[in-house]
Design a protein around this motif. Structure first.
Motif, PDB file in Angstrom:
ATOM      1  N   GLY A   1     -14.064  -4.993   8.266  1.00  0.00           N
ATOM      2  CA  GLY A   1     -13.017  -4.737   9.245  1.00  0.00           C
ATOM      3  C   GLY A   1     -11.648  -5.282   8.898  1.00  0.00           C
ATOM      4  N   ALA A   2     -11.479  -5.795   7.691  1.00  0.00           N
ATOM      5  CA  ALA A   2     -10.175  -6.346   7.302  1.00  0.00           C
ATOM      6  C   ALA A   2      -9.223  -5.244   6.876  1.00  0.00           C
ATOM      7  N   ALA A   3      -7.949  -5.449   7.162  1.00  0.00           N
ATOM      8  CA  ALA A   3      -6.906  -4.635   6.542  1.00  0.00           C
ATOM      9  C   ALA A   3      -6.690  -5.211   5.145  1.00  0.00           C
ATOM     10  N   VAL A   4      -6.691  -4.362   4.133  1.00  0.00           N
ATOM     11  CA  VAL A   4      -6.731  -4.831   2.755  1.00  0.00           C
ATOM     12  C   VAL A   4      -5.471  -4.445   1.997  1.00  0.00           C
ATOM     13  N   SER A   5      -4.820  -5.439   1.423  1.00  0.00           N
ATOM     14  CA  SER A   5      -3.658  -5.219   0.560  1.00  0.00           C
ATOM     15  C   SER A   5      -4.088  -5.417  -0.885  1.00  0.00           C
ATOM     16  N   LEU A   6      -3.816  -4.444  -1.725  1.00  0.00           N
ATOM     17  CA  LEU A   6      -4.181  -4.513  -3.137  1.00  0.00           C
ATOM     18  C   LEU A   6      -2.929  -4.763  -3.967  1.00  0.00           C
ATOM     19  N   ILE A   7      -2.982  -5.796  -4.796  1.00  0.00           N
ATOM     20  CA  ILE A   7      -1.838  -6.140  -5.645  1.00  0.00           C
ATOM     21  C   ILE A   7      -2.304  -6.162  -7.096  1.00  0.00           C
ATOM     22  N   GLY A   8      -1.547  -5.533  -7.958  1.00  0.00           N
ATOM     23  CA  GLY A   8      -1.849  -5.492  -9.383  1.00  0.00           C
ATOM     24  C   GLY A   8      -0.746  -4.743 -10.107  1.00  0.00           C
ATOM     25  N   ARG A   9      -0.899  -4.580 -11.412  1.00  0.00           N
ATOM     26  CA  ARG A   9       0.170  -3.976 -12.209  1.00  0.00           C
ATOM     27  C   ARG A   9       0.101  -2.456 -12.257  1.00  0.00           C
ATOM     28  N   ASP A  10      -1.084  -1.877 -12.026  1.00  0.00           N
ATOM     29  CA  ASP A  10      -1.282  -0.435 -12.188  1.00  0.00           C
ATOM     30  C   ASP A  10      -1.109   0.260 -10.836  1.00  0.00           C
ATOM     31  N   ALA A  11       0.078   0.783 -10.601  1.00  0.00           N
ATOM     32  CA  ALA A  11       0.389   1.365  -9.292  1.00  0.00           C
ATOM     33  C   ALA A  11      -0.512   2.550  -8.966  1.00  0.00           C
ATOM     34  N   ALA A  12      -0.758   3.415  -9.946  1.00  0.00           N
ATOM     35  CA  ALA A  12      -1.578   4.603  -9.692  1.00  0.00           C
ATOM     36  C   ALA A  12      -3.005   4.214  -9.332  1.00  0.00           C
ATOM     37  N   LEU A  13      -3.552   3.238 -10.039  1.00  0.00           N
ATOM     38  CA  LEU A  13      -4.911   2.792  -9.741  1.00  0.00           C
ATOM     39  C   LEU A  13      -4.980   2.141  -8.360  1.00  0.00           C
ATOM     40  N   LEU A  14      -3.974   1.342  -8.022  1.00  0.00           N
ATOM     41  CA  LEU A  14      -3.954   0.709  -6.696  1.00  0.00           C
ATOM     42  C   LEU A  14      -3.928   1.758  -5.586  1.00  0.00           C
ATOM     43  N   GLU A  15      -3.081   2.772  -5.747  1.00  0.00           N
ATOM     44  CA  GLU A  15      -2.989   3.828  -4.733  1.00  0.00           C
ATOM     45  C   GLU A  15      -4.326   4.545  -4.575  1.00  0.00           C
ATOM     46  N   SER A  16      -4.987   4.812  -5.714  1.00  0.00           N
ATOM     47  CA  SER A  16      -6.279   5.484  -5.671  1.00  0.00           C
ATOM     48  C   SER A  16      -7.321   4.640  -4.948  1.00  0.00           C
ATOM     49  N   ARG A  17      -7.349   3.343  -5.247  1.00  0.00           N
ATOM     50  CA  ARG A  17      -8.319   2.456  -4.610  1.00  0.00           C
ATOM     51  C   ARG A  17      -8.032   2.307  -3.112  1.00  0.00           C
ATOM     52  N   ALA A  18      -6.761   2.224  -2.754  1.00  0.00           N
ATOM     53  CA  ALA A  18      -6.409   2.110  -1.333  1.00  0.00           C
ATOM     54  C   ALA A  18      -6.850   3.345  -0.568  1.00  0.00           C
ATOM     55  N   ALA A  19      -6.665   4.519  -1.174  1.00  0.00           N
ATOM     56  CA  ALA A  19      -7.094   5.762  -0.523  1.00  0.00           C
ATOM     57  C   ALA A  19      -8.608   5.798  -0.368  1.00  0.00           C
ATOM     58  N   GLU A  20      -9.332   5.308  -1.370  1.00  0.00           N
ATOM     59  CA  GLU A  20     -10.792   5.251  -1.278  1.00  0.00           C
ATOM     60  C   GLU A  20     -11.242   4.349  -0.138  1.00  0.00           C
ATOM     61  N   LEU A  21     -10.578   3.200  -0.004  1.00  0.00           N
ATOM     62  CA  LEU A  21     -10.934   2.274   1.072  1.00  0.00           C
ATOM     63  C   LEU A  21     -10.697   2.904   2.428  1.00  0.00           C
ATOM     64  N   ASP A  22      -9.592   3.595   2.556  1.00  0.00           N
ATOM     65  CA  ASP A  22      -9.262   4.249   3.821  1.00  0.00           C
ATOM     66  C   ASP A  22     -10.287   5.334   4.154  1.00  0.00           C
ATOM     67  N   ASP A  23     -10.669   6.120   3.133  1.00  0.00           N
ATOM     68  CA  ASP A  23     -11.631   7.198   3.347  1.00  0.00           C
ATOM     69  C   ASP A  23     -13.027   6.662   3.655  1.00  0.00           C
ATOM     70  N   SER A  24     -13.431   5.618   2.929  1.00  0.00           N
ATOM     71  CA  SER A  24     -14.802   5.113   3.051  1.00  0.00           C
ATOM     72  C   SER A  24     -15.014   4.254   4.292  1.00  0.00           C
ATOM     73  N   HIS A  25     -13.991   3.483   4.653  1.00  0.00           N
ATOM     74  CA  HIS A  25     -14.185   2.495   5.717  1.00  0.00           C
ATOM     75  C   HIS A  25     -13.255   2.686   6.906  1.00  0.00           C
ATOM     76  N   GLY A  26     -12.303   3.603   6.791  1.00  0.00           N
ATOM     77  CA  GLY A  26     -11.378   3.829   7.888  1.00  0.00           C
ATOM     78  C   GLY A  26     -10.501   2.642   8.182  1.00  0.00           C
ATOM     79  N   CYS A  27     -10.298   1.795   7.178  1.00  0.00           N
ATOM     80  CA  CYS A  27      -9.497   0.598   7.386  1.00  0.00           C
ATOM     81  C   CYS A  27      -8.054   0.855   6.979  1.00  0.00           C
ATOM     82  N   SER A  28      -7.197  -0.058   7.338  1.00  0.00           N
ATOM     83  CA  SER A  28      -5.826  -0.011   6.844  1.00  0.00           C
ATOM     84  C   SER A  28      -5.816  -0.630   5.455  1.00  0.00           C
ATOM     85  N   ALA A  29      -5.339   0.117   4.481  1.00  0.00           N
ATOM     86  CA  ALA A  29      -5.285  -0.384   3.110  1.00  0.00           C
ATOM     87  C   ALA A  29      -3.964   0.025   2.495  1.00  0.00           C
ATOM     88  N   GLY A  30      -3.394  -0.868   1.709  1.00  0.00           N
ATOM     89  CA  GLY A  30      -2.110  -0.582   1.091  1.00  0.00           C
ATOM     90  C   GLY A  30      -2.057  -1.053  -0.339  1.00  0.00           C
TER      91      GLY A  30
END
Length: 239
Positions: free
Chosen positions: A9-38
């Motif tokens: 149930g946490a809102a998840v912020s992803l930080i790292g150097r690969d912007a495209a990978l971060l965006e992809s992972r954030a979208a997966e989290l949103d789709d899989s868990h319905g959470c707020s992810a950025g």
């Protein structure tokens, strides 16, 4: 780790150097868990960039109450041939990155009188391994920083702990296997078996097992646990 926190149930912020990978992972989290992810691209070795990323994350997703310092990089080099660049690189990502990120997050936690700081260190922060002196020094530094901050902030509602995995079945370990193959001529299967043999359970640790340890430390049930270095390594080390 992000998946476990999102599922809880946490809102998840992803930080790292690969912007495209971060965006992809954030979208997966949103789709899989319905959470707020950025996704907030930044390099942990850049203090200003990290401070800016955390500020943006807090502005969009709310205060940073759980900080997981999971950025890491490992490489081997015989000590007698070790370059200053190698040494500095190991410390800048593995140790200074934890410092920069924690310093950027700690102020808000102190204001709210609550927080969980979880540093992903390594068994290399508890014991020594040949040919990775710089990595061991950095991870020992993470363990020392963890213990110092746990004492400093014990009365503030903030806990500081470290998870210390052995060899985990990840891309980083795959790179280690490739290095062994190149330097020794052994097969990838033999190199993998050698790493697994260092674990008394005779296997590599799974990412899920590390994530479960992080999730527990982030929860209310671990409120009295601080300054601890939890080895997830099948009994390889017993701190």
């Amino acid at each position: 780790v992000a998946q476990r926190l999102a599922a809880a149930g946490a809102a998840v912020s992803l930080i790292g150097r690969d912007a495209a990978l971060l965006e992809s992972r954030a979208a997966e989290l949103d789709d899989s868990h319905g959470c707020s992810a950025g996704a907030f691209p930044a390099d942990v070795t850049d203090p200003a960039a990290i401070a800016g990323a955390l500020q943006r994350a807090a502005g969009l997703l709310g205060p940073v109450d759980i900080l997981v310092n999971n950025a890491g990089f490992g490489a081997s080099q015989p000590f007698a041939k070790m370059t200053a660049e190698h040494w500095d690189g190991m410390l800048s990502v593995n140790l200074s990155g934890v410092f920069h990120t924690t310093r950027a997050a700690i102020g808000g936690m102190l204001e709210r009188r609550r927080g969980r700081i979880i540093n992903v260190a390594s068994t290399a922060g508890i014991t020594g391994y040949a040919y990775v002196a710089a990595y061991c020094a950095a991870k020992h530094g993470v363990v020392g920083l963890t213990r110092a901050l746990a004492r400093e902030y014990a009365k503030t509602g903030i806990t500081v702990n470290a998870v210390c995995p052995g060899y985990v079945d990840t891309d980083m370990t795959a790179t280690t296997i490739e290095t062994i193959v190149k330097k020794t001529g052994r097969s990838a299967e033999a190199a993998r078996a050698e790493l697994a043999a260092g674990n008394p359970q005779g296997r590599l640790v799974t990412p899920d097992e590390v994530a479960d340890a992080v999730l527990w430390l982030a929860g209310d049930g671990a409120a009295s646990v601080t300054g601890q270095c939890i080895a997830v390594a099948g009994g390889e080390v017993m701190p």
